[in-house]
Enzyme design. Structure first.
Site, PDB file in Angstrom:
ATOM      1  N   ASP A   1       0.863  -1.178   0.000  1.00 48.56           N
ATOM      2  CA  ASP A   1       0.000   0.000   0.000  1.00 48.56           C
ATOM      3  C   ASP A   1       0.907   1.237   0.000  1.00 48.56           C
ATOM      4  O   ASP A   1       2.126   1.145   0.154  1.00 48.56           O
ATOM      5  CB  ASP A   1      -0.969  -0.015   1.191  1.00 48.56           C
ATOM      6  CG  ASP A   1      -2.197   0.851   0.900  1.00 48.56           C
ATOM      7  OD1 ASP A   1      -2.155   1.646  -0.065  1.00 48.56           O
ATOM      8  OD2 ASP A   1      -3.197   0.750   1.631  1.00 48.56           O
TER       9      ASP A   1
HETATM   10  C1  BGC Z   1      -5.100   3.163   0.123  1.00 48.08           C
HETATM   11  C2  BGC Z   1      -5.351   2.069  -0.887  1.00 48.08           C
HETATM   12  C3  BGC Z   1      -5.258   2.603  -2.283  1.00 48.08           C
HETATM   13  C4  BGC Z   1      -3.906   3.258  -2.463  1.00 48.08           C
HETATM   14  C5  BGC Z   1      -3.683   3.800  -3.862  1.00 48.08           C
HETATM   15  C6  BGC Z   1      -3.848   3.978  -0.185  1.00 48.08           C
HETATM   16  O1  BGC Z   1      -3.742   5.096   0.601  1.00 48.08           O
HETATM   17  O2  BGC Z   1      -4.992   2.609   1.415  1.00 48.08           O
HETATM   18  O3  BGC Z   1      -6.617   1.517  -0.646  1.00 48.08           O
HETATM   19  O4  BGC Z   1      -5.479   1.583  -3.207  1.00 48.08           O
HETATM   20  O5  BGC Z   1      -3.784   4.329  -1.540  1.00 48.08           O
HETATM   21  O6  BGC Z   1      -4.457   4.897  -4.117  1.00 48.08           O
END
Ligand code: BGC
Length: 722
Positions: free
Chosen positions: A264
């Site tokens: 993430d």
């Molecule tokens: C979130 C994810 C997301 C990623 C990309 C993160 O902050 O937790 O769910 O897919 O960002 O945008």
């Protein structure tokens, strides 16, 4: 390309080029996307170098941007390895459908598939190769702002809906430019963060992890999801991105996952803040050891992985395996032959917000709204002359919810628009009445709103929670209606009791006081693009509400965590709950049960459960039990009922839930019509994780019930024999 070609390509790559494949950058570093770049992105790294090296980007918005990114990269990359383009397409692209929590209330796997299919078409045309979806974090605490991203508090619902979404998005052949790959997230148990605070640690036994949290991710992996994203949180002390047990043993080992693991956002770098890595370099080592292939955002792998491989800390073999997984995914998507995949500005124009897609979004918004209360005032008759549309959400455009794409609110059908689309001659007065921001105490507009209510034939009172108060990083300690909305509701309902409340919110809210005074309440969640049209049709009876709560609504925030499938105690509180029972498992100040339980929802018609029949009284582990539930529409309108089948294991070696949903089916019934809904129960559904963490079923007596949580209407027993 063949596997052999890919290996030849790998063999030709320099160390830096290999590492580049594992680096993901924000598209906004290279082109104008309008997205905020937060965190460590791009810190002092020359865009030129990055652009040549990177293997994937995230967050861009359309085909023109997708093509520009790919061209820019291919021109600079000596190996001409196409970029992977990833985006959070969570509940629609240009056409937004209801938030995932609402979709769970539809209790309809086909509806999820239909919406995902629509999103796939629009996203593929925008040039998306991978969507960071589905999110299947089972969540039982509405303080957590990301509960809106999940379908349900119930793992079975998350498993079925997550798998349906994966199948509809990836379909059978990823090289088809209309198809995109899915990244299931956030593995694992992100929804169980302590005290409902986002990013917080999770302490959960392996038994409950396997029983409650892991099944939905596994269902998506089994459905073929090509990527997995580990969660931000520490799970039993180890952040997921560095959690070897979670990733190597369970995901790749037990489940046989062969796809790509992507961290993430900055989760690798955050291992330092977690206090499990000495520094960034150490963090990279930990993530690589746990099999994290791609580092989302550039600073960790890009900067430290080459040295770690050079000095032998990370074996080159591990690097090669990670790179091969990325190359295989690119190859499967056909990017070496067609790096643009589906990116097509003409197709975007044709598909985005086309009438067919709007129709799907409207239908989904109607199917997922939950009628919580109705003292006979809904549906409103269409011959009403005047309506006062009141409340902070009465004229709101931001009814799409977190993760809707930027700017989509300009295409949202507002409530005034939707009402006038349905009833062009309606005399409509709109009054805000008050704000809905946390801490807002301004009651100065309430009197005028009450006056507008008094003089109208009927009132539609639009309350809820602003779009920005749920979603990532948006936890609340108290999930009541924010701002002076209750005061507004009191004044308006006193002025005109012919008031229906519409609710727009991204999490279950405490509606206890509102429910005492409101004659009718319809939970709309964030319905998306077609909000106004769907609401109008529901309010005036062109559509009949059929959503059922996929997460219960609490009486008080202090009830959390509040799973419907709670375990019994040695001192259960007697039910029905009519007061204080000392020395039982209960509160002095609030009943134990939610205000509205999991599975609850009303309709403009009524249903009777006439029969629950089992094909036999005993089954062996090899047998199938046929369960027939007869349900009748006893009202005057056609309607849909979600028939829910619950299980209770009466005696087992570990404490079992008082009720556990094991199947569900939504059926349409004409007035007076009865249908037999047939479920098949097998030994597999009777299994649980025992004290030694083995998945077993134990012979003995079981109960099957139909109804909804805490209100099981018909119950029959059967025995599982040895
Ligand atoms: C979130 C994810 C997301 C990623 C990309 C993160 O902050 O937790 O769910 O897919 O960002 O945008």
């Amino acid at each position: 390309m063949t596997e052999k070609d890919l290996k030849t390509l790998l063999a030709s790559m320099t160390l830096e080029e290999k590492v580049g494949q594992l680096v993901q950058c924000n598209a906004g570093l290279f082109i104008e996307t309008g997205a905020d770049i937060t965190g460590p992105e791009g810190e002092a790294l020359p865009a030129e170098d990055l652009c040549r090296a990177m293997g994937s980007v995230l967050t861009f918005e359309n085909a023109a941007q997708a093509r520009a990114l790919q061209d820019m990269h291919l021109e600079k990359d000596p190996k001409k390895i196409p970029l992977l383009l990833m985006l959070d397409v969570i509940h629609g692209m240009a056409t937004t459908y209801p938030i995932p929590l609402a979709m769970g209330c539809g209790f309809d796997d086909d509806l999820i598939a239909e919406c995902a299919d629509m999103a796939r078409k629009e996203a593929a045309a925008a040039g998306v190769h991978v969507t960071f979806n589905p999110m299947v974090d089972t969540a039982r605490d509405a303080r957590w702002g990301r509960i809106l991203e999940t379908n349900s508090e119930e793992p079975l619902v998350n498993s079925r809906m997550g798998a349906a979404l994966v199948r509809a998005t990836q379909r059978d052949n990823l090289a088809d430019p209309g198809n995109i790959a899915c990244c299931v997230k956030h593995y694992a148990a992100y929804g169980a963060g302590e005290a409902g605070r986002d990013y917080n640690g999770v302490e959960v036994s392996e038994r409950s992890l396997r029983e409650t949290y892991l099944p939905a991710y596994k269902a998506c992996v089994d459905a073929g999801a090509r990527l997995v994203m580990p969660s931000f949180n520490a799970l039993n002390g180890i952040p997921s991105v560095a959690n070897k047990w979670l990733m190597n043993r369970v995901l790749r080992g037990e489940w046989g996952f062969e796809g790509v693991v992507i961290s993430d956002y900055n989760a690798v770098g955050e291992l330092v803040a977690h206090g499990v890595a000495r520094d960034m370099k150490d963090a990279v080592r930990l993530a690589m050891e746990a099999g994290c292939d791609i580092d989302m955002v550039v600073n960790a792998y890009y900067t430290y992985l080459p040295d770690l491989v050079r000095d032998g800390t990370v074996p080159e073999k591990a690097l090669d395996e990670a790179v091969m997984r990325v190359l295989r995914l690119k190859n499967e998507l056909g990017l070496f032959e067609n790096p643009y995949h589906g990116a097509d500005s003409e197709a975007e124009k044709r598909l985005n917000l086309c009438p067919e897609h709007r129709e799907i979004a409207r239908h989904a918004a109607e199917e997922t709204a939950v009628l919580l209360k109705n003292e006979g005032i809904l549906p409103f008759p269409k011959n009403l002359k005047s309506v006062a549309l009141i409340g902070p959400f009465a004229a709101e455009t931001r009814l799409n919810g977190f993760w809707s794409r930027p700017g989509v609110e300009k295409d949202t059908v507002t409530l005034p628009r939707g009402l006038l689309n349905l009833l062009p001659d309606l005399e409509l007065t709109v009054a805000k009445g008050c704000g809905a921001d946390l801490g807002d105490r301004d009651e100065s507009e309430i009197t005028a709103a009450a006056e507008a209510a008094r003089t109208a034939d009927a009132v539609i009172l639009c309350l809820g929670e602003p779009e920005n108060d749920s979603g990532e990083g948006r936890s609340r300690a108290d999930v009541t209606l924010p701002g002076p909305q209750l005061a507004l509701a009191r004044a308006v309902i006193t002025a005109n009791p012919n008031t229906a409340v519409l609710l727009f919110n991204g999490r279950p809210l405490v509606l206890t006081e509102l429910a005492e005074i409101a004659p009718a309440m319809l939970e709309m969640w964030y319905p998306g693009t077609e909000a106004g049209n769907a609401a109008a049709r529901l309010l005036f009876g062109d559509a009949n509400p059929c959503g059922r709560l996929s997460a219960g609504l609490p009486r008080a925030t202090g009830q959390y965590p509040m799973p419907y499938n709670r375990m019994n105690t040695g001192r259960p509180k007697p039910q029905p709950d009519s007061g204080v029972f000392p020395f039982t498992s209960s509160y002095l100040d609030v009943p134990n049960l939610p205000l509205y339980s999991f599975g609850y929802g009303l309709s403009y018609t009524t249903f009777a459960y006439e029969k629950l029949e089992l094909s036999r009284a005993e089954i062996s582990k090899k047998d199938e039990l046929r369960v027939t539930v007869t349900v009748r529409n006893t009202g005057k309108r056609a309607g849909k009922e979600t028939v829910q089948l619950y299980l209770r294991d009466l005696v087992a070696s570990v404490v079992r839930p008082v009720q556990q949903l094991i199947d569900y089916r939504k059926v349409s019934l004409a007035p007076g019509e009865a249908k037999d809904v047939i479920f098949t129960v097998t030994e597999k559904q009777l299994r649980f994780w025992n004290f030694d963490c083995e998945e077993v079923s134990e012979p003995g007596e079981f109960e099957l019930s139909a109804g909804y949580a805490d209100h099981l209407l018909l119950t029959r027993r059967f025995t599982l024999t040895d």
